[in-house]
Motif scaffolding. Structure first.
Motif, PDB file in Angstrom:
ATOM      1  N   ASN A 164       0.801  -1.215   0.000  1.00  0.00           N
ATOM      2  CA  ASN A 164       0.000   0.000   0.000  1.00  0.00           C
ATOM      3  C   ASN A 164       0.840   1.273   0.000  1.00  0.00           C
ATOM      4  OD1 ASN A 164      -2.937  -0.740   0.038  1.00  0.00           O
ATOM      5  ND2 ASN A 164      -2.204  -2.036   1.695  1.00  0.00           N
ATOM      6  N   ILE A 165       2.075   1.194   0.451  1.00  0.00           N
ATOM      7  CA  ILE A 165       2.985   2.326   0.251  1.00  0.00           C
ATOM      8  C   ILE A 165       3.179   2.540  -1.254  1.00  0.00           C
ATOM      9  CG2 ILE A 165       5.403   3.066   0.468  1.00  0.00           C
ATOM     10  CD1 ILE A 165       5.386   1.787   3.263  1.00  0.00           C
ATOM     11  N   GLY A 166       3.340   1.420  -1.980  1.00  0.00           N
ATOM     12  CA  GLY A 166       3.417   1.522  -3.436  1.00  0.00           C
ATOM     13  C   GLY A 166       2.151   2.098  -4.037  1.00  0.00           C
ATOM     14  N   ASN A 316      -6.031   3.552   3.704  1.00  0.00           N
ATOM     15  CA  ASN A 316      -5.728   2.133   3.558  1.00  0.00           C
ATOM     16  C   ASN A 316      -4.472   1.778   4.348  1.00  0.00           C
ATOM     17  OD1 ASN A 316      -6.117  -0.446   2.549  1.00  0.00           O
ATOM     18  ND2 ASN A 316      -4.917  -0.066   0.708  1.00  0.00           N
ATOM     19  N   ILE A 317      -3.452   2.625   4.242  1.00  0.00           N
ATOM     20  CA  ILE A 317      -2.220   2.396   5.001  1.00  0.00           C
ATOM     21  C   ILE A 317      -2.481   2.518   6.503  1.00  0.00           C
ATOM     22  CG2 ILE A 317       0.000   3.449   5.591  1.00  0.00           C
ATOM     23  CD1 ILE A 317       0.645   3.750   2.779  1.00  0.00           C
ATOM     24  N   LEU A 374     -15.664   4.096   0.409  1.00  0.00           N
ATOM     25  CA  LEU A 374     -14.516   3.449  -0.225  1.00  0.00           C
ATOM     26  C   LEU A 374     -13.323   3.432   0.722  1.00  0.00           C
ATOM     27  CD1 LEU A 374     -14.253   2.201  -3.043  1.00  0.00           C
ATOM     28  CD2 LEU A 374     -13.095   4.296  -3.777  1.00  0.00           C
ATOM     29  N   ALA A 375     -13.117   4.554   1.423  1.00  0.00           N
ATOM     30  CA  ALA A 375     -12.006   4.635   2.375  1.00  0.00           C
ATOM     31  C   ALA A 375     -12.186   3.632   3.512  1.00  0.00           C
ATOM     32  CB  ALA A 375     -11.893   6.055   2.931  1.00  0.00           C
ATOM     33  N   LEU A 376     -13.422   3.517   4.029  1.00  0.00           N
ATOM     34  CA  LEU A 376     -13.688   2.565   5.105  1.00  0.00           C
ATOM     35  C   LEU A 376     -13.529   1.125   4.611  1.00  0.00           C
ATOM     36  CD1 LEU A 376     -16.772   4.169   6.917  1.00  0.00           C
ATOM     37  CD2 LEU A 376     -14.465   3.856   7.836  1.00  0.00           C
ATOM     38  N   THR A 377     -13.937   0.882   3.369  1.00  0.00           N
ATOM     39  CA  THR A 377     -13.764  -0.458   2.795  1.00  0.00           C
ATOM     40  C   THR A 377     -12.294  -0.860   2.815  1.00  0.00           C
ATOM     41  OG1 THR A 377     -15.699  -0.256   1.364  1.00  0.00           O
ATOM     42  CG2 THR A 377     -14.023  -1.852   0.709  1.00  0.00           C
ATOM     43  N   LEU A 378     -11.429   0.033   2.347  1.00  0.00           N
ATOM     44  CA  LEU A 378     -10.005  -0.279   2.268  1.00  0.00           C
ATOM     45  C   LEU A 378      -9.355  -0.278   3.645  1.00  0.00           C
ATOM     46  CD1 LEU A 378      -9.047   1.649  -0.990  1.00  0.00           C
ATOM     47  CD2 LEU A 378      -9.679  -0.746  -0.697  1.00  0.00           C
ATOM     48  N   GLY A 381     -10.639  -3.423   5.357  1.00  0.00           N
ATOM     49  CA  GLY A 381     -10.042  -4.568   4.680  1.00  0.00           C
ATOM     50  C   GLY A 381      -8.594  -4.748   5.078  1.00  0.00           C
ATOM     51  N   ALA A 382      -7.895  -3.643   5.270  1.00  0.00           N
ATOM     52  CA  ALA A 382      -6.465  -3.690   5.574  1.00  0.00           C
ATOM     53  C   ALA A 382      -6.163  -4.239   6.965  1.00  0.00           C
ATOM     54  CB  ALA A 382      -5.854  -2.291   5.429  1.00  0.00           C
TER      55      ALA A 382
END
Length: 471
Positions: A164-166, A316-317, A374-378, A381-382
């Motif tokens: 996710n840094i990438g 996500n990170i 979308l932000a909460l999904t990622l 998920g993370a």
């Protein structure tokens, strides 16, 4: 008593002295993981550009079908790469396998740099999948080999953090840097990876398998940050003796046969491996990461999609870092359960917004909702779905089947990824965003039930003890 009197600074110092080398080693190997993350996220900002009249391809804008192939060709390479690198690490060791993941990575960025039509991009994405297959099949086993069991989950969580840094890099750079500058920058990373990983010793497990006892002892000393034999502790001696006994037992076992897969432990391990990899993909998270730019464009958000893309990747990170901080305390099962529940609910909300917008409701003032969903999904998920599968598989498989079980799971992961990444853009056109994400939300709902009743807790499991399966 003396240990009880130690304060936080003293405990931190002891932790650093013991674990520093294994942490730094994992960071080194994750240079290629972060680079792979760039290729995973590359379509999100680039596909909208390739489909626009301003496309950098002389052959003209790509179609929806071509865009779906750009996304999914990576998964074809990943399927082959998983098997290929599993064979390489089995016969030549994990260090050699890791170093070779850089070769297709160099090729892929060269193809993007010189390519003038979509077929070059297909080839580049296939090579990216080869590297990804190496990451999936080698990195978790490398970490399992070198990591102390007390921090194995923490170090395992680093894999998805670096991916996710990438993603953050390409989500930001893809919208603001020239198309041909990105591959020039990215060609530096595999070279740095080769240089830094070359200085790492092979894992103790691989050296013992080859009968190189002294080198194996020195390797474990390196990864436990012990500079000389006179500083070996009783804990180190016990760990090395357990590892030698484990390797010896494996070497005297008969070759793997069909009967090995029919034991209750093997069936449970294989089921869990297939389940977590299916959840990882059919939850839709990988496809969403691939097509996040398109999803944000289609979802009716009033926020600049380029800015939203970066914000989503950063959150996500944050989820990855949350998992990194608590995974070895909270445990795998609870994190996986929270993650599946949260992702299912967030996708349901994203679908509801899309549905209401599609049937004509005025949602002015709620343009921020798709970005939040979308932000909460990622983020959610993370903390579980996207990272736990990569290190739970070695923990649930019987020792004899650990390597082949990881290969089977990794291969299925790539096959599942191909299905979701190929179908997602087509489904978003035919059944809209709401229909697409509601299917993924339903998958998460089913997964919650399976996690509650069928997934065991593997926190702190000793991978070098044969009888440790129920610990």
């Amino acid at each position: 008593m003396e240990q009880e009197q130690q304060g936080p600074p003293e405990r931190a110092s002891i932790w650093a002295r013991k674990n520093l080398n294994q942490v730094l080693a994992v960071i080194r190997i994750h240079i290629i993981t972060a680079s792979y993350g760039v290729t995973v996220g590359w379509p999100a900002p680039i596909i909208p550009l390739l489909r626009s009249p301003e496309t950098p391809l002389p052959s003209g804008p790509v179609t929806v079908d071509e865009a779906s192939w750009i996304g999914s060709t990576l998964c074809i390479g990943g399927t082959i790469g998983t098997i290929l690198f599993a064979i390489i690490h089995t016969y030549f060791g994990k260090k050699i396998a890791l170093l070779l993941t850089s070769v297709p990575h160099i090729i892929l960025w060269t193809l993007i740099l010189v390519g003038d039509n979509v077929w070059y991009i297909y080839g580049a994405r296939f090579c990216s999948g080869l590297t990804g297959g190496g990451v999936v099949s080698v990195v978790p086993l490398y970490i399992a080999d070198i990591a102390d069991k007390k921090i194995r989950g923490t170090l395992g969580s680093l894999t998805i953090i670096f991916i996710n840094i990438g993603l953050v890099f390409i989500y930001a750079a893809g919208n603001y840097l020239p198309y041909d500058l990105i591959p020039k920058i990215m060609l530096v990373s595999p070279v740095a990876f080769i240089v830094l990983v070359s200085f790492l010793p092979e894992t103790p497990y691989c050296l013992l398998k080859k009968g190189r006892l002294l080198e194996a002892e020195r390797s474990l000393m390196f990864y436990r940050n012990i500079s000389d034999q006179q500083y070996q502790t009783a804990e180190f001696t016990t760990e090395f003796d357990e590892l030698k006994s484990f390797v010896h037992t494996q070497s005297t076992q008969s070759r793997i046969c069909w009967a090995d897969f029919t034991t209750p432990e093997a069936k449970r391990g294989l089921f869990i491996g297939v389940f977590v990899m299916a959840l990882n993909q059919f939850s839709g998270i990988f496809a969403i990461l691939t097509y996040a730019g398109t999803i944000l464009q289609m979802s009716g958000t009033g926020i600049d999609p380029n800015v939203a893309l970066v914000l989503v990747a950063i959150l996500n990170i944050c989820g990855n870092l949350t998992s990194f901080a608590i995974i070895d305390r909270a445990g795998r099962k609870i994190m996986l359960l929270l993650s599946a529940t949260g992702v299912g609910l967030a996708l349901a909300v994203l679908g509801a917004h899309s549905y209401l917008l599609t049937i004509g409701y005025d949602l002015q003032g709620a343009e921020w909702l798709p970005v939040l969903a979308l932000a909460l999904t990622l983020f959610l998920g993370a903390i579980g779905i996207t990272n736990i599968p990569f290190f739970i598989v070695p923990e649930v498989m019987p020792p004899k089947l650990r390597s082949i079980g990881s290969t089977i799971s990794g291969t299925l992961l790539c096959m599942f990824a191909f299905v979701t990444v190929k179908l997602y853009p087509i489904m978003m056109v035919n059944i809209h965003i709401y229909g697409t994400v509601w299917i993924s939300s339903g998958v998460c709902a089913i997964a919650v039930v399976i996690i509650i009743f069928l997934i065991p807790e593997t926190k702190g499991k000793n991978l070098n003890v044969q009888s440790d399966s129920k610990k």
